[in-house]
Write a protein that holds these residues in place. Structure first.
Motif, mmCIF file in Angstrom:
data_model
loop_
_atom_site.group_PDB
_atom_site.id
_atom_site.type_symbol
_atom_site.label_atom_id
_atom_site.label_comp_id
_atom_site.label_asym_id
_atom_site.label_seq_id
_atom_site.Cartn_x
_atom_site.Cartn_y
_atom_site.Cartn_z
ATOM 1 N N UNK A 91 0.841 -1.207 0.000
ATOM 2 C CA UNK A 91 0.000 0.000 0.000
ATOM 3 C C UNK A 91 0.867 1.244 0.000
ATOM 4 N N UNK A 92 0.218 2.386 -0.237
ATOM 5 C CA UNK A 92 0.909 3.677 -0.105
ATOM 6 C C UNK A 92 0.054 4.584 0.764
ATOM 7 N N UNK A 93 0.699 5.610 1.314
ATOM 8 C CA UNK A 93 -0.010 6.607 2.128
ATOM 9 C C UNK A 93 -0.474 7.749 1.221
ATOM 10 N N UNK A 94 -1.638 8.309 1.562
ATOM 11 C CA UNK A 94 -2.182 9.361 0.698
ATOM 12 C C UNK A 94 -1.249 10.576 0.591
ATOM 13 N N UNK A 95 -0.456 10.817 1.648
ATOM 14 C CA UNK A 95 0.428 11.987 1.631
ATOM 15 C C UNK A 95 1.776 11.731 0.972
ATOM 16 N N UNK A 96 2.032 10.501 0.559
ATOM 17 C CA UNK A 96 3.322 10.194 -0.089
ATOM 18 C C UNK A 96 3.467 10.961 -1.395
ATOM 19 N N UNK A 97 4.720 11.379 -1.717
ATOM 20 C CA UNK A 97 4.934 11.982 -3.047
ATOM 21 C C UNK A 97 4.558 10.965 -4.122
ATOM 22 N N UNK A 98 4.053 11.468 -5.238
ATOM 23 C CA UNK A 98 3.608 10.569 -6.303
ATOM 24 C C UNK A 98 4.772 9.748 -6.884
ATOM 25 N N UNK A 99 5.969 10.332 -6.894
ATOM 26 C CA UNK A 99 7.139 9.559 -7.369
ATOM 27 C C UNK A 99 7.320 8.304 -6.513
ATOM 28 N N UNK A 100 7.053 8.456 -5.208
ATOM 29 C CA UNK A 100 7.174 7.296 -4.313
ATOM 30 C C UNK A 100 6.131 6.239 -4.685
ATOM 31 N N UNK A 101 4.913 6.693 -4.970
ATOM 32 C CA UNK A 101 3.854 5.771 -5.384
ATOM 33 C C UNK A 101 4.272 4.991 -6.619
ATOM 34 N N UNK A 102 4.916 5.698 -7.560
ATOM 35 C CA UNK A 102 5.368 5.043 -8.797
ATOM 36 C C UNK A 102 6.434 3.984 -8.481
ATOM 37 N N UNK A 103 7.331 4.325 -7.563
ATOM 38 C CA UNK A 103 8.377 3.363 -7.187
ATOM 39 C C UNK A 103 7.784 2.117 -6.555
ATOM 40 N N UNK A 104 6.818 2.321 -5.642
ATOM 41 C CA UNK A 104 6.201 1.176 -4.969
ATOM 42 C C UNK A 104 5.486 0.290 -5.984
ATOM 43 N N UNK A 105 4.681 0.898 -6.860
ATOM 44 C CA UNK A 105 3.965 0.101 -7.870
ATOM 45 C C UNK A 105 4.942 -0.672 -8.755
ATOM 46 N N UNK A 106 6.023 -0.024 -9.155
ATOM 47 C CA UNK A 106 7.004 -0.698 -10.013
ATOM 48 C C UNK A 106 7.644 -1.859 -9.271
ATOM 49 N N UNK A 107 7.933 -1.636 -7.996
ATOM 50 C CA UNK A 107 8.621 -2.667 -7.231
ATOM 51 C C UNK A 107 7.730 -3.878 -6.965
ATOM 52 N N UNK A 108 6.465 -3.640 -6.598
ATOM 53 C CA UNK A 108 5.606 -4.778 -6.242
ATOM 54 C C UNK A 108 5.035 -5.484 -7.480
ATOM 55 N N UNK A 109 5.044 -4.777 -8.609
ATOM 56 C CA UNK A 109 4.584 -5.424 -9.842
ATOM 57 C C UNK A 109 3.081 -5.486 -10.005
ATOM 58 N N UNK A 110 2.322 -4.731 -9.204
ATOM 59 C CA UNK A 110 0.870 -4.663 -9.392
ATOM 60 C C UNK A 110 0.534 -3.351 -10.080
ATOM 61 N N UNK A 111 -0.595 -3.332 -10.802
ATOM 62 C CA UNK A 111 -0.945 -2.094 -11.499
ATOM 63 C C UNK A 111 -1.833 -1.186 -10.644
#
Ligand code: AMP
Length: 162
Positions: free
Chosen positions: A26-46
């Motif tokens: 998961x990601x936190x709503x306040x996280x920078x969007x770049x961080x969200x992109x990194x997490x999605x890329x790392x976990x491999x889910x869309x």
């Protein structure tokens, strides 16, 4: 409406339907969007759930939403994400189910979604139910229905318990 015997067979392993929050990326709503992109890329889910600081479920972050933000007329530029947070692009109009879910609702809602976020009375995120887990239960039930020697004693027991 689903017959009660089939429902009981499907729900024999009810606990296995839920992937608990601790195992869900998961990601936190306040996280920078770049961080969200990194997490999605790392976990491999869309698409993954978005939580607030108190673990309430607040939305879903998708790769598509992030790529749309990066898109310009002729190229994709990650600079366009700067200054944005997850909350700026997350989806908030989605189906969420209560932890005391009914099979009928889950079957219906998973037609249109690959997974359903599960919350408690206070909207605290408890985990997700995925199409994969549901299909496993459908598969198991379908096979059991074919095996008469297993089914008849089992159905008799379920009917007697009702
Ligand atoms: P599946 O049915 O296992 O393919 O999962 C369907 C969708 O549920 C995936 O594409 C993800 O968006 C989400 N999902 C499944 N497992 C996880 C997980 N452990 N953490 C975050 N999202 C997940």
């Amino acid at each position: 409406m689903i017959g009660s015997t089939v429902e009981k067979l499907m729900l024999e392993n009810r606990d296995t339907f839920l992937i608990p929050a601790a195992n869900v990326a998961n990601v936190m709503e306040g996280n920078p969007l770049e961080h969200g992109l990194l997490v999605l890329s790392k976990v491999g889910y869309s698409k993954i759930p978005v939580l607030d600081r108190q673990d309430h479920f607040v939305g879903l972050l998708s790769l598509t939403a992030i790529v749309n933000k990066m898109m310009e007329s002729t190229k994709i530029d990650s600079e366009n994400l700067s200054g944005l947070t997850v909350a700026d692009v997350m989806e908030t109009d989605m189906t969420v189910i209560h932890e005391n879910w009914e099979l009928e609702d889950v079957l219906h809602d998973l037609v249109d979604a690959a997974f359903l976020p599960v919350v408690d009375d206070e909207n605290v995120f408890k985990g997700i139910i995925t199409r994969r887990e549901l299909l496993k239960a459908v598969n198991r039930t379908a096979h059991e229905l074919e095996r008469e020697n297993v089914l008849i004693p089992k159905v008799t027991k379920l009917v007697l318990q009702a």
